[in-house]
Enzyme design. Structure first.
Site, PDB file in Angstrom:
ATOM      1  N   ALA A 181       0.869  -1.176   0.000  1.00  0.00           N
ATOM      2  CA  ALA A 181       0.000   0.000   0.000  1.00  0.00           C
ATOM      3  C   ALA A 181       0.902   1.221   0.000  1.00  0.00           C
ATOM      4  CB  ALA A 181      -0.900   0.027   1.229  1.00  0.00           C
ATOM      5  N   CYS A 182       0.403   2.308  -0.590  1.00  0.00           N
ATOM      6  CA  CYS A 182       1.074   3.605  -0.535  1.00  0.00           C
ATOM      7  C   CYS A 182       2.500   3.479  -1.091  1.00  0.00           C
ATOM      8  CB  CYS A 182       1.026   4.105   0.905  1.00  0.00           C
ATOM      9  SG  CYS A 182       1.227   5.877   1.130  1.00  0.00           S
ATOM     10  N   THR A 183       3.460   4.170  -0.497  1.00  0.00           N
ATOM     11  CA  THR A 183       4.824   4.143  -1.028  1.00  0.00           C
ATOM     12  C   THR A 183       5.551   2.839  -0.729  1.00  0.00           C
ATOM     13  OG1 THR A 183       5.518   5.371   0.931  1.00  0.00           O
ATOM     14  CG2 THR A 183       5.128   6.642  -1.079  1.00  0.00           C
ATOM     15  N   ALA A 186      -2.855   2.341  -3.978  1.00  0.00           N
ATOM     16  CA  ALA A 186      -2.465   3.755  -3.985  1.00  0.00           C
ATOM     17  C   ALA A 186      -2.285   4.231  -2.538  1.00  0.00           C
ATOM     18  CB  ALA A 186      -3.496   4.566  -4.764  1.00  0.00           C
TER      19      ALA A 186
END
Lengths: 226, 226
Positions: B104-106, B154
């Site tokens: 998830a995310c970075t 994202a």
């Protein structure tokens, strides 16, 4: 010159909470300017969630008797937390003096058991929504319900939305929108089964059967204490 | 008779992670049948998130070299985690042998720095999306991107959706929908500012300016290591 006041946010931790009820709102509230978030518990030992995640409290009840914002999560352990005199007394006293009294999921039933929702419109997890009148609350089937200084969220993930509403109420809509953009809360669930309104009847029936023992346990408890 | 296999899910913990990147997916994945979720770190000491939440790991790198599902969260600490040879080596080895490689995310930038996204379609937090080609990934601006056995989400809250996609891929759509109903994931954000597509230009500009130092730091790191 006045020193800016720090908003003290007290988030209750108890064993067998649903961790996302707490961690979702925590990610939002901790990003508010001039706010300090405390994870408040009886003792500072790690608290284990229903799914086995151990979170370390930062503050004891005795250290934070009067937060500016009180937040209560839900989860199976909420039943035992309600039965625990020390926890219930902290919630009641903190709620009486707080500027904002807030919850996610079945956390509202704990607020209610502490007498904090009598005559207030409120929400909770869909499977326990019918229990709200037992604590004197007026049930509203919405994701976020705001009534005066009470802000309650529906089940688990609705806590993120309730926290955005808290951020807006306390710090203004601009701040809430900044946080929403930071956490990219632009939801697009891959499936459409998140509420009885949209899930299949068979799935709703299966889930109601699964939570029936918990529902009965809470019903008995709230009938006893109210 | 065959014993049902337990799916071993390894979720990476590192200092200064964004806790909701991890806790959202954890709440979903821990509800999968026949799955065991491990919070994996170098040592078993509590790990402090960017916003000050301390979570206790359950498992060390040495104890879980080859999970069936690898999950990597993001956050500012992802830069230091990428620079840490031991962490990067665990991610690389775990990713090489895992049935599913997810983030998830970075977190996807950490997967990418470990060489696990070369030639794969992937996503990440909107503010760091332009960095994906530096790790050889093909950037796709969607909440969830699935390419073969890679599932990336994202920013932050998209992790909940990525985890529902993981649950569906591993255990079937019925299971994912059951979990979605349990966690009442029927989102209705109070504001519409969760993505640059819908936020005001001024708000997006303000957020880009705020993350610019981090973006520059990551750009420099990934240019160096790729």
């Amino acid at each position: 010159m006045l020193t800016p006041m720090t908003l003290e946010i007290g988030m209750l931790l108890f064993p067998q909470l649903t961790q996302l009820d707490l961690t979702g709102p925590h990610e939002v509230l901790a990003r508010m300017p001039d706010a300090r978030v405390h994870l408040v518990a009886k003792k500072l030992d790690p608290v284990i969630s229903e799914t086995g995640m151990a979170i370390v409290p930062t503050t004891t009840f005795a250290e934070l008797p009067a937060p500016d914002v009180l937040f209560v999560p839900g989860g199976y352990g909420q039943i035992a937390a309600t039965d625990d005199a020390e926890t219930l007394a902290w919630v009641r006293a903190a709620g009486d003096s707080a500027k904002w009294v807030t919850s996610a999921c079945t956390g509202s039933l704990l607020l209610g058991a502490a007498g904090l929702l009598r005559g207030y419109r409120a929400t909770t997890h869909w499977a326990f929504h019918d229990l709200l009148p037992l604590v004197g609350a007026i049930p509203v089937d919405e994701r976020i319900v705001t009534d005066r200084n009470r802000i309650t969220g529906a089940g688990v993930t609705a806590g993120i939305e309730a926290a955005l509403a808290i951020a807006a109420a306390v710090s203004g809509r601009d701040v809430a929108e900044q946080i929403q953009l930071q956490i990219e809360y632009d939801p697009a669930p891959p499936f459409g089964a998140g509420h009885p309104r949209v899930a299949t009847a068979a799935l709703v029936e299966q889930m109601r059967a699964r939570v029936a023992p918990r529902h009965a346990e809470r019903l008995a408890q709230l009938s006893r204490t109210s």
